[in-house]
Structure formats: C-alpha cells, structure tokens
Design a protein around this motif. Structure first.
Motif, short mmCIF file in Angstrom:
data_model
loop_
_atom_site.label_atom_id
_atom_site.label_comp_id
_atom_site.label_asym_id
_atom_site.label_seq_id
_atom_site.Cartn_x
_atom_site.Cartn_y
_atom_site.Cartn_z
N THR A 10 -17.50 -6.48 8.43
CA THR A 10 -16.45 -6.18 7.58
C THR A 10 -16.90 -4.83 6.89
O THR A 10 -18.05 -4.59 6.70
N CYS A 11 -16.06 -3.96 6.77
CA CYS A 11 -16.27 -2.85 6.04
C CYS A 11 -15.00 -2.43 5.00
O CYS A 11 -14.08 -3.39 4.98
N ARG A 12 -15.51 -1.44 4.04
CA ARG A 12 -14.64 -1.21 3.10
C ARG A 12 -14.48 0.19 2.96
O ARG A 12 -15.60 1.00 3.19
N LEU A 13 -13.22 0.81 3.09
CA LEU A 13 -12.86 2.33 2.93
C LEU A 13 -11.85 2.36 2.08
O LEU A 13 -10.78 1.76 1.90
N VAL A 14 -11.95 3.56 1.18
CA VAL A 14 -11.03 4.03 0.28
C VAL A 14 -9.96 4.48 1.23
O VAL A 14 -10.49 5.60 2.21
N GLY A 15 -8.72 4.41 0.74
CA GLY A 15 -7.53 5.12 1.50
C GLY A 15 -6.36 5.14 0.68
O GLY A 15 -6.27 4.41 -0.20
N PHE A 16 -5.46 5.85 1.15
CA PHE A 16 -4.04 5.98 0.64
C PHE A 16 -2.90 5.79 1.46
O PHE A 16 -3.22 5.89 2.78
N HIS A 17 -1.89 5.10 1.15
CA HIS A 17 -0.76 4.85 2.03
C HIS A 17 0.16 4.91 1.16
O HIS A 17 0.33 4.66 -0.19
N ARG A 18 1.65 4.70 1.95
CA ARG A 18 2.64 4.54 1.19
C ARG A 18 3.68 3.52 1.84
O ARG A 18 3.55 3.40 3.11
N TRP A 19 4.51 2.79 1.47
CA TRP A 19 5.66 2.12 2.16
C TRP A 19 6.98 2.79 1.91
O TRP A 19 7.64 2.88 1.10
N GLU A 20 7.02 3.46 2.96
CA GLU A 20 8.41 4.49 3.07
C GLU A 20 9.79 3.65 2.73
O GLU A 20 10.60 4.19 2.35
N GLY A 21 9.76 2.28 3.14
CA GLY A 21 11.04 1.74 3.19
C GLY A 21 11.06 0.92 1.56
O GLY A 21 11.88 0.10 1.29
N ALA A 22 10.13 1.43 0.91
CA ALA A 22 10.25 0.55 -0.59
C ALA A 22 11.34 0.79 -1.42
O ALA A 22 11.78 1.75 -1.63
N SER A 23 11.81 -0.40 -2.00
CA SER A 23 13.18 -0.14 -2.85
C SER A 23 13.06 -1.24 -3.94
O SER A 23 12.10 -2.23 -4.01
N ARG A 25 12.55 -3.61 -6.70
CA ARG A 25 11.35 -4.08 -7.55
C ARG A 25 10.10 -3.28 -6.96
O ARG A 25 8.97 -3.41 -7.85
N TYR A 26 9.96 -3.35 -5.77
CA TYR A 26 8.83 -2.50 -5.20
C TYR A 26 8.84 -1.00 -4.86
O TYR A 26 8.14 -0.47 -4.24
N GLY A 27 9.69 -0.40 -5.59
CA GLY A 27 10.03 0.96 -5.36
C GLY A 27 8.72 1.80 -5.47
O GLY A 27 8.70 3.02 -4.84
N TYR A 28 7.84 1.53 -6.47
CA TYR A 28 6.82 2.42 -6.70
C TYR A 28 5.83 2.48 -5.86
O TYR A 28 5.00 3.37 -5.48
N LEU A 29 5.80 1.50 -4.77
CA LEU A 29 5.21 1.65 -3.46
C LEU A 29 5.34 2.53 -2.51
O LEU A 29 4.70 2.91 -1.51
N GLY A 30 6.79 3.10 -2.70
CA GLY A 30 6.84 4.24 -1.78
C GLY A 30 6.03 5.57 -2.19
O GLY A 30 6.14 6.27 -1.20
N ASP A 31 5.65 5.78 -3.02
CA ASP A 31 4.86 6.68 -3.50
C ASP A 31 3.51 6.32 -2.94
O ASP A 31 2.87 5.24 -2.99
#
Length: 109
Positions: A10-23, A25-31
């Motif tokens: 098991t490893c832990r890594l800091v990372g960033f991503h976005r959900w390009e199809g978010a809209s 209630r979960y629209g903020y996940l597009g950022d």
C-alpha cells in the motif's frame, strides 16, 4: 487444500484530478482538486518465500506514478478506476484499489 497466495503493498501519494463530466450536485468535482490517494496493490505469487518483495512492489508503483504524473501527481481527468486499471496492467496485479483520502474509490481485478 492448496491455498492461493498474494502479496500486498500500500502506498499513499498526494495528487490532483478532476471529473470532466461532473455536473449538478457534483459539479464542483469538475474543478482540479487534491486527494491523498491510497493505493493497495495485490499480486499473486506461487510460494511463501518472497517471490515478490513487498517493499520493491511499493517502491516500483510509487516511482512509476511519480515518473508518469509528477510530484504531486497530476492525474488530470483520470478516475480512480482508470488509475487502478493502469496499475493492474503495468504490474500484472490481481487487484488494485485506489481510494480518495482512504475513503471512496475503485477496485480493478
């Protein structure tokens, strides 16, 4: 009865991503947003005598992700499912779990 064996790292890594199809209630996940990705890798082995050293597996997975996505990891539009599938294929894993902040995510087998 012959038992099936797997090793796990098991490893832990800091990372960033976005959900390009978010809209909606979960629209903020597009950022672009940050997570501590907790990644558990399982690999089948034939015997009980360190056929695969778990520390090497952990370091190899971490290094692959850093080489491919930088530090912190910039996964762009990749989902947990896509990351898990990539690692299964790259390291011939029997299972890979990728969790966002250790809470929610995906399992590939």
């Amino acid at each position: 009865m012959q038992r099936k064996l797997e090793v796990m790292a098991t490893c832990r890594l800091v990372g960033f991503h976005r959900w390009e199809g978010a809209s909606g209630r979960y629209g903020y996940l597009g950022d672009r947003h940050r997570h501590e990705f907790v990644i558990a890798c399982h690999k089948r082995v034939d015997g009980p005598d360190r056929e695969v050293e778990v520390n090497d597996l952990k370091e190899d997975v971490e290094q692959h992700l850093i080489d491919a996505y930088g530090w912190p990891c910039e996964f762009g539009g990749m989902s947990c499912e896509q990351i898990a599938l990539e690692l299964c294929e790259k390291f011939d894993l029997s299972e890979c779990r990728v969790l966002e902040d250790g809470l929610c995510g995906a399992i590939a087998r």
